[in-house]
Design a protein around this motif. Sequence first.
Motif, PDB file in Angstrom:
ATOM      1  N   TYR A  55       1.004  -1.305   0.133  1.00 20.93           N
ATOM      2  CA  TYR A  55       0.421   0.184  -0.256  1.00 20.93           C
ATOM      3  C   TYR A  55       0.813   1.502   0.494  1.00 20.93           C
ATOM      4  CZ  TYR A  55      -3.841   3.671   1.670  1.00 20.93           C
ATOM      5  OH  TYR A  55      -4.209   3.949   1.470  1.00 20.93           O
ATOM      6  N   ARG A  63       0.723   4.344  -3.012  1.00 20.42           N
ATOM      7  CA  ARG A  63       0.911   6.196  -2.553  1.00 20.42           C
ATOM      8  C   ARG A  63       1.941   6.746  -3.168  1.00 20.42           C
ATOM      9  NH1 ARG A  63      -0.193   4.873   3.440  1.00 20.42           N
ATOM     10  NH2 ARG A  63       1.810   4.959   3.262  1.00 20.42           N
ATOM     11  N   THR A  97       1.568   9.198  -5.930  1.00 22.82           N
ATOM     12  CA  THR A  97       1.980  10.911  -5.532  1.00 22.82           C
ATOM     13  C   THR A  97       3.459  11.440  -6.397  1.00 22.82           C
ATOM     14  OG1 THR A  97       1.296  10.234  -2.941  1.00 22.82           O
ATOM     15  CG2 THR A  97       2.746  12.223  -3.558  1.00 22.82           C
ATOM     16  N   TYR A 117      -3.268   4.323  -9.661  1.00 19.41           N
ATOM     17  CA  TYR A 117      -3.508   4.111  -8.427  1.00 19.41           C
ATOM     18  C   TYR A 117      -4.421   2.651  -8.399  1.00 19.41           C
ATOM     19  CZ  TYR A 117      -4.635   4.823  -3.256  1.00 19.41           C
ATOM     20  OH  TYR A 117      -5.205   4.696  -2.244  1.00 19.41           O
TER      21      TYR A 117
END
Length: 149
Positions: free
Chosen positions: A62, A66, A70, A120
Amino acid sequence: MSYDPSPSYPYRPPDPSPPYDPYTYDTYPWAPREAPEPAGRRPQRHTALGHHSDLRVLRSAYRRQRRVATLTALGYFILFLILSAFAPSFMTSTVTDGLPTGLLLALIQVPVTWLAIALYEQTARRRVDPIADRIRKHAELDAKREGAR
């Protein structure tokens, strides 16, 4: 049985004292005592879910998910800001008749954001969701095993 101070009950039974264990010391009398394990309980053959290594794998997957999303969105935006600050001649040059490079790069920010969202979702489907499903199945099996006892 409770104590009644009325004259009809003149005798008050003594409070039961806990068994004395010479190897334990009460350093903090307000600390709760640990309950002993039931004698009829079978030992677990598998590790408990809270100590399972899949949770660490899920957290790292996870975290990577991210970071990818990002850095995709913010990386392009920071590149746009750096070019605006340090290469103004490049940003004011025209790509086609009347369309400056800076405006074109600013308009490309929307598709790059969509790309970050797609990355994502793709990394969630490919890496994170299978691990979460496996942990969920283990938790359901643990709950069924505990319920059968």
